[in-house]
Design an enzyme around this catalytic site. Structure first.
Site, PDB file in Angstrom:
ATOM      1  N   ASP A  74     -15.985  26.901  55.132  1.00 39.20           N
ATOM      2  CA  ASP A  74     -14.935  27.534  54.704  1.00 39.20           C
ATOM      3  C   ASP A  74     -14.706  27.213  53.115  1.00 39.20           C
ATOM      4  OD1 ASP A  74     -12.603  28.860  53.723  1.00 39.20           O
ATOM      5  OD2 ASP A  74     -11.463  28.748  55.708  1.00 39.20           O
ATOM      6  N   VAL A  75     -14.923  27.807  52.033  1.00 36.23           N
ATOM      7  CA  VAL A  75     -14.631  27.343  50.603  1.00 36.23           C
ATOM      8  C   VAL A  75     -13.398  27.264  50.346  1.00 36.23           C
ATOM      9  CG1 VAL A  75     -17.324  28.376  50.054  1.00 36.23           C
ATOM     10  CG2 VAL A  75     -15.095  29.599  49.727  1.00 36.23           C
ATOM     11  N   ASN A 125     -20.701  31.700  45.194  1.00 35.27           N
ATOM     12  CA  ASN A 125     -20.827  33.107  45.595  1.00 35.27           C
ATOM     13  C   ASN A 125     -19.796  33.677  46.441  1.00 35.27           C
ATOM     14  OD1 ASN A 125     -22.566  35.743  45.895  1.00 35.27           O
ATOM     15  ND2 ASN A 125     -22.581  34.832  47.879  1.00 35.27           N
ATOM     16  N   TYR A 165      -8.855  41.314  44.256  1.00 36.77           N
ATOM     17  CA  TYR A 165     -10.318  41.088  43.709  1.00 36.77           C
ATOM     18  C   TYR A 165     -10.436  41.077  42.264  1.00 36.77           C
ATOM     19  CZ  TYR A 165     -15.489  41.254  43.866  1.00 36.77           C
ATOM     20  OH  TYR A 165     -16.717  41.395  43.478  1.00 36.77           O
TER      21      TYR A 165
END
Length: 257
Positions: A66-67, A93, A163
């Site tokens: 989990d980044v 990414n 986003y």
């Protein structure tokens, strides 16, 4: 010799879509690839990325990551270096989205998108740079970072407020890392995809949205994940020996029109 022969690359969000295409392309070019994602199963269906790579004789390992968690990103890089000895390429990414405009976006949605898309990018860049600073340069470079941004970091993302904001932040984060760490021989660039057809569910593949994208894209087809992978390969390779701090558009001419 292959462009990434003997290199070690970490790719986040590697199970599906752009991350999957990048990881496979890197492995085809000789890299040993560490696949980081919350899940192994590709959204598109089919074999996992690791199986695809190993089937053609490539080398890959998978690490559930989990980044948005610094501890998990730290564990990811430690594991990659323990297995392969160094870190040559870090591809940030992993991303998420909500398809909500400003007034529709809840605080929890905002927090989640920022944690993954921007804080996750910060974690990946910081931990990669920490590792690269202690490595000996190879061909005048200690390491390379490739961040996946978006054309929606350059122009507004209609109906996807958090986003678009995070992708704009990705572009500036990339420039900042590139400038701050050029004296350390660390390269940092971004790839900005236009409309790329992936298995991503939801509004992205709505027929009306696709028709609009066709109308806006000068090239006679929309993008494929392999198009982005080619750009990410260039930026990870010695071919890009004097390229740092750029946001490379892969958009079929959308932004030029």
């Amino acid at each position: 010799m292959s462009l990434l022969e003997g290199k070690v690359a970490v790719v986040t969000g590697a199970s599906s879509g752009l991350g999957r295409a990048i990881a496979v392309r890197y492995a085809q070019e000789g890299a040993r690839v560490v696949l980081a994602d919350l899940r192994d199963e590709p959204i598109e269906g089919g074999e996992t990325t690791q199986v695809v790579i190993e089937t053609f004789g490539g080398t890959a390992m998978s690490v559930a990551t989990d980044v948005s968690s610094w501890e998990q990103v730290d564990r990811l890089i430690v594991g990659a270096v323990e297995r392969f000895g160094r870190l040559d390429v870090m591809v940030n990414n992993a991303a998420t989205y909500t398809s909500t405009n400003l007034v529709q976006t809840s605080e929890s949605q905002w927090d989640q998108v920022l944690r993954v898309n921007l804080t996750g990018m910060f974690h990946g860049c910081k931990r990669a740079v920490q590792q690269m600073l202690g490595q000996e340069p190879v061909d005048e470079v200690r390491g390379r970072i490739v961040n996946i941004s978006s054309q929606h970091g350059m122009v507004a993302s209609p109906g996807d407020f958090p986003y678009g904001v995070t992708k704009g932040g990705t572009v500036q984060l990339t420039r900042q890392v590139a400038v701050d760490h050029a004296p350390d021989l660390i390269v940092c660039n971004a790839v900005a995809p236009g409309k790329i057809i992936t298995g991503k569910p939801g509004a992205a593949n709505d027929p009306r949205a696709l028709e609009y994208s066709h109308q806006r894209t000068p090239w006679p087809r929309l993008g494929r994940p392999e198009d982005v992978a080619g750009a990410a390969l260039f930026l990870a390779s010695p071919l890009a020996s004097f390229v740092t701090g750029i946001n490379l558009m892969v958009d079929g001419g959308w932004m030029a029109g």
